[in-house]
Design a protein around this motif. Structure first.
Motif: not given
Length: 252
Positions: A167-178, A189-199
Motif C-alpha cells: 500500500v502507499d503512504e496515503g493508505f498508511f496515513r488513513r489508518f494512522a490518523e484514525a 516496504g519499498r520507498a514510499g510504500h508499506h506492507q499491510f497485515d489485513l488479517e
C-alpha cells in the motif's frame, strides 16, 4: 469432478461453516473453479451451479442468503434468501437451516457464532469496511438477536497477506490518523510504500470488541492461485476478469 475444498476453523467446531476457495466448481478459463461472483463475466448458469455446490458442501439443500456488498460497515438480519439483495457487508441470523454467504477476492471473510444463543453471522471485511467498523456492527446486531459478546467466537478466513499487500503512504496515513496504534500492522516496504497485515488488523478489531476467541486461518489468497481467487493478482496479471470465493455459515 473435483470436490469442493472446505477450509474450517477449529473455533467454529460444531457449527456448520466453511471458507471455500476455487476448487470444485464448473467455471472455466481465467475464472476456472468455484466462482460465485455475479459481478464477474462468467456464465450465469455456471455461477448458479457453483453456488449450489458451495451451499451443499456446508448443509446439503439449504437456502443461501447473500448481500450486495459495497465495502460498508452495514450489517443486516437475514431470515431467508433475499428477493432483492440489500446493500450491506454483513449478515446475521438466528434462523435454523439458513446459510449466510460472504464473497471475497482478497478481502477478509469473517464468520461469527454464539452457539449457545443460536446466532451466527458472516462479514466482508476489506480495508474500508474493517476500518469503518463492519465487525463491530456485526457483533452489535448479533446481540439484538440474543447473542452475548462474551460467548461469540470468530474466525478470519483466507485473505491477502501482508507479504502480498503493498500500500502507499496515503493508505498508511488513513489508518494512522484514525488510530496511531494501527501502525503496528504496517511493515516497511519499498520507498514510499508499506506492507499491510489485513488479517491481523481485523483480528485486533475483534479482540478490541470483546471477542475472546478469534482464530485466523493464515491463508494468502494472492499467493495461492490454484486454491483462491485474488483481485490484486488478476490485476497484476492484467487479466480481464476475476472470480470470487465464498465463505458460509449457518445453524445446523
Amino acid at each position: 469432478m473435483s470436490a469442493v475444498e472446505v477450509n474450517r476453523a477449529r473455533a467454529l467446531e460444531g457449527v456448520a461453516h466453511g471458507f471455500l476457495g476455487r476448487r470444485g466448481g464448473v467455471s472455466t478459463g481465467i475464472l476456472a473453479g468455484l466462482n460465485v461472483g455475479t459481478g464477474s463475466q462468467d456464465d450465469p448458469e455456471s455461477i448458479a451451479e457453483n453456488r449450489r455446490r458451495a451451499a451443499d458442501a456446508i448443509i446439503p439443500g439449504a437456502p443461501l442468503a447473500t448481500a450486495f456488498q459495497v465495502h460498508s460497515a452495514d450489517a443486516v438480519i437475514a431470515t431467508a434468501p433475499f428477493a432483492e439483495r440489500p446493500h450491506a457487508d454483513a449478515l446475521v441470523t438466528n434462523t435454523p437451516g439458513l446459510l449466510l454467504g460472504i464473497l471475497t477476492a482478497d478481502c477478509a471473510p469473517v464468520l461469527f457464532a454464539d452457539a449457545q444463543a443460536g446466532v451466527v453471522a458472516a462479514a466482508h471485511a476489506g480495508w474500508k469496511g474493517a476500518l469503518g467498523g463492519v465487525t463491530d456492527s456485526t457483533i452489535a446486531l448479533m446481540e439484538t438477536l440474543g447473542a452475548r459478546r462474551e460467548h461469540i467466537v470468530a474466525a478470519v478466513g483466507p485473505c491477502i497477506a501482508r507479504a502480498s499487500y503493498e500500500v502507499d503512504e496515503g493508505f498508511f496515513r488513513r489508518f494512522a490518523e484514525a488510530d496511531p496504534a494501527t501502525e503496528r500492522f504496517f511493515a516497511d516496504g519499498r520507498a514510499g510504500h508499506h506492507q499491510f497485515d489485513l488479517e491481523a488488523y481485523v483480528a485486533s478489531r475483534l479482540a478490541a470488541a470483546g471477542i475472546r476467541t478469534v482464530e485466523t486461518l493464515g491463508e494468502d489468497t494472492y499467493a495461492q492461485p490454484e486454491r483462491f481467487y485474488s483481485f490484486r493478482r488478476a490485476t497484476h496479471r492484467q487479466e480481464s476478469d476475476y472470480g470470487r470465493q465464498i465463505s458460509i455459515i449457518g445453524i445446523n
